[in-house]
Design a protein around this motif. Sequence first.
Motif, PDB file in Angstrom:
ATOM      1  N   PRO A 103       0.793  -1.212   0.000  1.00  0.00           N
ATOM      2  CA  PRO A 103       0.000   0.000   0.000  1.00  0.00           C
ATOM      3  C   PRO A 103       0.839   1.282   0.000  1.00  0.00           C
ATOM      4  N   TYR A 104       2.147   1.190   0.190  1.00  0.00           N
ATOM      5  CA  TYR A 104       2.982   2.390   0.168  1.00  0.00           C
ATOM      6  C   TYR A 104       3.264   2.806  -1.276  1.00  0.00           C
ATOM      7  N   THR A 105       3.475   4.098  -1.480  1.00  0.00           N
ATOM      8  CA  THR A 105       3.863   4.547  -2.805  1.00  0.00           C
ATOM      9  C   THR A 105       5.249   3.996  -3.119  1.00  0.00           C
ATOM     10  N   ASN A 106       5.508   3.791  -4.398  1.00  0.00           N
ATOM     11  CA  ASN A 106       6.829   3.305  -4.791  1.00  0.00           C
ATOM     12  C   ASN A 106       7.103   3.746  -6.218  1.00  0.00           C
ATOM     13  N   TRP A 107       8.282   3.437  -6.692  1.00  0.00           N
ATOM     14  CA  TRP A 107       8.703   3.831  -8.034  1.00  0.00           C
ATOM     15  C   TRP A 107       8.916   2.617  -8.929  1.00  0.00           C
ATOM     16  N   LEU A 108       8.165   1.549  -8.708  1.00  0.00           N
ATOM     17  CA  LEU A 108       8.318   0.323  -9.478  1.00  0.00           C
ATOM     18  C   LEU A 108       7.530   0.393 -10.789  1.00  0.00           C
ATOM     19  N   ILE A 109       7.931  -0.432 -11.750  1.00  0.00           N
ATOM     20  CA  ILE A 109       7.303  -0.462 -13.063  1.00  0.00           C
ATOM     21  C   ILE A 109       5.820  -0.807 -12.970  1.00  0.00           C
ATOM     22  N   MET A 110       5.459  -1.667 -12.068  1.00  0.00           N
ATOM     23  CA  MET A 110       4.081  -2.147 -11.995  1.00  0.00           C
ATOM     24  C   MET A 110       3.136  -1.123 -11.372  1.00  0.00           C
ATOM     25  N   GLY A 111       3.651   0.016 -10.909  1.00  0.00           N
ATOM     26  CA  GLY A 111       2.799   1.053 -10.333  1.00  0.00           C
ATOM     27  C   GLY A 111       1.882   1.650 -11.391  1.00  0.00           C
ATOM     28  N   THR A 140       4.357   7.558  -8.140  1.00  0.00           N
ATOM     29  CA  THR A 140       5.619   8.304  -8.149  1.00  0.00           C
ATOM     30  C   THR A 140       5.372   9.783  -7.866  1.00  0.00           C
ATOM     31  N   ILE A 141       4.300  10.331  -8.420  1.00  0.00           N
ATOM     32  CA  ILE A 141       3.970  11.743  -8.165  1.00  0.00           C
ATOM     33  C   ILE A 141       3.553  11.919  -6.705  1.00  0.00           C
ATOM     34  N   VAL A 142       2.658  11.055  -6.243  1.00  0.00           N
ATOM     35  CA  VAL A 142       2.158  11.157  -4.878  1.00  0.00           C
ATOM     36  C   VAL A 142       3.290  10.999  -3.866  1.00  0.00           C
ATOM     37  N   SER A 143       4.281  10.180  -4.169  1.00  0.00           N
ATOM     38  CA  SER A 143       5.393   9.994  -3.222  1.00  0.00           C
ATOM     39  C   SER A 143       6.092  11.320  -2.929  1.00  0.00           C
ATOM     40  N   ILE A 144       6.161  12.200  -3.915  1.00  0.00           N
ATOM     41  CA  ILE A 144       6.793  13.499  -3.706  1.00  0.00           C
ATOM     42  C   ILE A 144       5.880  14.405  -2.881  1.00  0.00           C
ATOM     43  N   TRP A 145       4.567  14.304  -3.100  1.00  0.00           N
ATOM     44  CA  TRP A 145       3.627  15.053  -2.259  1.00  0.00           C
ATOM     45  C   TRP A 145       3.756  14.592  -0.802  1.00  0.00           C
ATOM     46  N   ARG A 160       8.603   6.626 -15.217  1.00  0.00           N
ATOM     47  CA  ARG A 160       8.610   6.864 -13.777  1.00  0.00           C
ATOM     48  C   ARG A 160       9.460   8.077 -13.429  1.00  0.00           C
ATOM     49  N   LEU A 161      10.605   8.224 -14.091  1.00  0.00           N
ATOM     50  CA  LEU A 161      11.450   9.394 -13.839  1.00  0.00           C
ATOM     51  C   LEU A 161      10.725  10.672 -14.268  1.00  0.00           C
ATOM     52  N   GLU A 162      10.002  10.601 -15.364  1.00  0.00           N
ATOM     53  CA  GLU A 162       9.215  11.762 -15.806  1.00  0.00           C
ATOM     54  C   GLU A 162       8.132  12.095 -14.768  1.00  0.00           C
ATOM     55  N   SER A 163       7.527  11.074 -14.177  1.00  0.00           N
ATOM     56  CA  SER A 163       6.518  11.304 -13.139  1.00  0.00           C
ATOM     57  C   SER A 163       7.144  11.879 -11.876  1.00  0.00           C
ATOM     58  N   GLN A 174       8.042  19.178  -9.504  1.00  0.00           N
ATOM     59  CA  GLN A 174       7.469  20.466  -9.906  1.00  0.00           C
ATOM     60  C   GLN A 174       6.304  20.837  -8.991  1.00  0.00           C
ATOM     61  N   ASP A 175       5.471  19.855  -8.664  1.00  0.00           N
ATOM     62  CA  ASP A 175       4.372  20.086  -7.729  1.00  0.00           C
ATOM     63  C   ASP A 175       4.916  20.510  -6.369  1.00  0.00           C
ATOM     64  N   HIS A 176       5.968  19.838  -5.919  1.00  0.00           N
ATOM     65  CA  HIS A 176       6.591  20.157  -4.630  1.00  0.00           C
ATOM     66  C   HIS A 176       7.046  21.611  -4.615  1.00  0.00           C
ATOM     67  N   MET A 177       7.640  22.052  -5.707  1.00  0.00           N
ATOM     68  CA  MET A 177       8.093  23.431  -5.799  1.00  0.00           C
ATOM     69  C   MET A 177       6.899  24.392  -5.692  1.00  0.00           C
ATOM     70  N   MET A 178       5.807  24.068  -6.388  1.00  0.00           N
ATOM     71  CA  MET A 178       4.622  24.929  -6.307  1.00  0.00           C
ATOM     72  C   MET A 178       4.015  24.899  -4.906  1.00  0.00           C
ATOM     73  N   LEU A 179       3.957  23.740  -4.284  1.00  0.00           N
ATOM     74  CA  LEU A 179       3.423  23.643  -2.926  1.00  0.00           C
ATOM     75  C   LEU A 179       4.239  24.494  -1.963  1.00  0.00           C
ATOM     76  N   SER A 180       5.546  24.534  -2.162  1.00  0.00           N
ATOM     77  CA  SER A 180       6.410  25.319  -1.272  1.00  0.00           C
ATOM     78  C   SER A 180       6.208  26.822  -1.447  1.00  0.00           C
TER      79      SER A 180
END
Length: 135
Positions: free
Chosen positions: A1-9, A14-19, A77-80, A86-92
């Motif tokens: 249930p945790y966010t991850n950066w695996l192919i099967m995601g 990947t985006i939510v993990s940064i949030w 995944r790297l693009e995500s 980018q979202d993190h920067m806007m949130l800050s």
Amino acid sequence: PYTNWLIMGDGTETIVSIWQCMMTDADGILYWDASYWNSSDPFNSMPPLIGATAHGDGVLLYSGALVGSYEPVSSMRLESIRQGMQDHMMLSMLDEAKCAEFVAMVTEDVITYTNNDDYLNYVRQLLAFEVENQK
């Protein structure tokens, strides 16, 4: 249930993990490797390094030589991850309360978060609008 950066995601993790990094006030991210693939053709075969389902662990970049380029090839995944940053920067750029309000729209804690692409993109658009129009 945790966010991850695996192919099967599903692509949202990947985006939510940064949030979630913003939510937990993380100072950074340490990822163990970005180009550790153990297949002669990682575009078509990505055997897991650990466990039966950890496809893509340690792989965010591919050799461009596999597609006739001298440049590395980024994964989706790297693009995500870039989108999440980018979202993190806007949130800050928001005050703490408004930031927390936006983060709560996407993730409640490290195991409760949206995986709905349309909803996540909607919130990301609201965030961009909020940053652009703040006074």
